[in-house]
Design a protein around this motif. Structure first.
Motif, short mmCIF file in Angstrom:
data_model
loop_
_atom_site.label_atom_id
_atom_site.label_comp_id
_atom_site.label_asym_id
_atom_site.label_seq_id
_atom_site.Cartn_x
_atom_site.Cartn_y
_atom_site.Cartn_z
N VAL A 78 1.06 -1.31 -0.14
CA VAL A 78 0.09 -0.05 -0.18
C VAL A 78 0.85 1.28 0.10
O VAL A 78 0.49 2.27 -0.86
N ILE A 79 2.00 1.32 0.93
CA ILE A 79 2.73 2.44 0.96
C ILE A 79 3.47 2.69 -0.45
O ILE A 79 3.64 3.84 -1.14
N GLU A 80 3.82 1.68 -1.16
CA GLU A 80 4.73 1.73 -2.26
C GLU A 80 3.67 2.01 -3.60
O GLU A 80 4.01 2.79 -4.58
N ASN A 81 2.54 1.27 -3.44
CA ASN A 81 1.73 1.47 -4.85
C ASN A 81 0.39 2.14 -4.42
O ASN A 81 -0.30 2.54 -5.43
N GLY A 82 0.14 2.69 -3.38
CA GLY A 82 -1.03 3.48 -3.12
C GLY A 82 -2.25 2.60 -2.94
O GLY A 82 -2.30 1.59 -3.37
N ARG A 83 -3.53 3.17 -2.73
CA ARG A 83 -4.59 2.39 -2.55
C ARG A 83 -5.59 3.38 -2.32
O ARG A 83 -5.54 4.44 -1.55
N GLY A 84 -6.78 3.58 -2.85
CA GLY A 84 -7.80 4.42 -2.89
C GLY A 84 -7.37 5.93 -3.07
O GLY A 84 -6.86 6.20 -4.19
N ALA A 85 -7.57 6.91 -2.40
CA ALA A 85 -7.03 8.13 -2.59
C ALA A 85 -5.59 8.31 -2.15
O ALA A 85 -5.12 9.57 -2.41
N MET A 86 -5.02 7.25 -1.30
CA MET A 86 -3.61 7.44 -1.13
C MET A 86 -2.65 7.22 -2.31
O MET A 86 -2.81 6.33 -2.98
N PRO A 87 -1.87 8.36 -2.80
CA PRO A 87 -0.74 8.24 -3.97
C PRO A 87 0.27 7.16 -3.51
O PRO A 87 0.59 6.94 -2.41
N ALA A 88 0.64 6.61 -4.40
CA ALA A 88 1.89 5.77 -4.53
C ALA A 88 3.23 6.48 -4.00
O ALA A 88 3.39 7.80 -4.54
N GLY A 89 4.25 5.90 -3.41
CA GLY A 89 5.51 6.56 -3.45
C GLY A 89 5.63 7.72 -2.26
O GLY A 89 6.54 8.53 -2.27
N LEU A 90 4.81 7.79 -1.50
CA LEU A 90 4.92 9.24 -0.28
C LEU A 90 6.07 8.88 0.45
O LEU A 90 6.76 9.73 0.83
N ILE A 91 6.33 7.53 0.80
CA ILE A 91 7.46 7.08 1.46
C ILE A 91 8.13 5.79 0.62
O ILE A 91 7.41 5.11 0.23
N GLU A 92 9.67 6.00 0.54
CA GLU A 92 10.02 5.19 -0.44
C GLU A 92 11.16 4.26 0.24
O GLU A 92 12.01 4.68 1.38
N GLY A 93 11.59 3.20 -0.51
CA GLY A 93 12.96 2.57 -0.06
C GLY A 93 12.93 2.11 1.52
O GLY A 93 11.96 1.34 1.97
N ASP A 94 14.10 2.04 2.10
CA ASP A 94 14.16 1.80 3.47
C ASP A 94 13.27 2.21 4.34
O ASP A 94 12.79 1.60 5.33
N GLU A 95 12.74 3.77 4.19
CA GLU A 95 11.81 4.12 5.02
C GLU A 95 10.55 3.37 4.94
O GLU A 95 10.06 3.49 5.94
N ALA A 96 10.28 3.31 3.83
CA ALA A 96 9.02 2.33 3.62
C ALA A 96 8.96 1.23 4.15
O ALA A 96 7.85 0.89 4.97
N VAL A 97 9.93 0.54 4.23
CA VAL A 97 10.22 -0.90 4.92
C VAL A 97 9.87 -0.81 6.34
O VAL A 97 9.36 -1.23 7.12
N LYS A 98 10.82 0.40 7.03
CA LYS A 98 10.62 0.64 8.57
C LYS A 98 9.04 1.00 8.82
O LYS A 98 8.77 0.44 10.07
N VAL A 99 8.37 1.75 8.21
CA VAL A 99 7.09 2.13 8.41
C VAL A 99 6.22 0.98 8.36
O VAL A 99 5.35 0.75 9.24
N ALA A 100 6.31 0.19 7.53
CA ALA A 100 5.64 -0.85 6.99
C ALA A 100 5.67 -1.78 8.42
O ALA A 100 4.76 -2.53 8.85
N GLU A 101 7.02 -2.24 8.79
CA GLU A 101 7.06 -3.07 9.96
C GLU A 101 6.70 -2.63 11.24
O GLU A 101 5.93 -3.29 11.96
N TRP A 102 6.69 -1.16 11.47
CA TRP A 102 6.37 -0.51 12.59
C TRP A 102 4.75 -0.63 12.62
O TRP A 102 4.23 -0.78 13.62
N LEU A 103 4.30 -0.43 11.58
CA LEU A 103 2.65 -0.27 11.54
C LEU A 103 2.23 -1.74 11.66
O LEU A 103 1.11 -1.76 12.23
N SER A 104 2.75 -2.67 10.98
CA SER A 104 2.46 -4.10 11.28
C SER A 104 2.16 -4.64 12.66
O SER A 104 1.52 -5.84 12.86
N GLU A 105 2.91 -4.00 13.66
CA GLU A 105 2.86 -4.14 14.94
C GLU A 105 1.94 -3.69 15.72
O GLU A 105 1.57 -3.86 17.06
N LYS A 106 1.08 -2.77 15.09
CA LYS A 106 0.06 -2.01 15.59
C LYS A 106 -1.52 -2.99 15.45
O LYS A 106 -1.86 -3.21 14.49
#
Length: 107
Positions: A78-106
């Motif tokens: 979702v972070i990389e490709n977007g979904r709905g009104a969320m555009p793709a690529g707001l966060i990229e690369g290593d930052e996207a991976v860190k955020v995805a991991e952090w959010l997955s723990e919520k």
């Protein structure tokens, strides 16, 4: 005079070498803490305007329990490709991976 100069140069060289080699304490937990802080900082910079300061949702959906619905890879998609009104690529690369991991723990 030459001995004094040589002593100062050797001392400075030794200080530089020790500084370059030092500092690695190998504390894995410290690295993990930094990663969490990095992810939070990234989210605070890039996501809260739509998802709310506490990830409770605003213009975008709530993310405070997103890990109960999506796993890390799905969140990263979702972070990389977007979904709905969320555009793709707001966060990229290593930052996207860190955020995805952090959010997955919520959950």
């Amino acid at each position: 005079m030459k001995k004094k100069l040589l002593g100062i140069m050797m001392g400075a060289t030794l200080a530089i070498i020790l500084t370059a080699c030092g500092g690695g304490n190998g504390d894995k937990n410290a690295d993990e803490g930094a990663s969490v802080n990095d992810a939070e900082a990234i989210v605070n910079k890039s996501c809260i305007s739509c998802h709310g300061e506490n990830l409770e949702g605003r213009n975008g959906p709530a993310l405070d329990k997103i890990g109960a619905t999506l796993d890390k890879e799905e969140i990263l998609d979702v972070i990389e490709n977007g979904r709905g009104a969320m555009p793709a690529g707001l966060i990229e690369g290593d930052e996207a991976v860190k955020v995805a991991e952090w959010l997955s723990e919520k959950k």
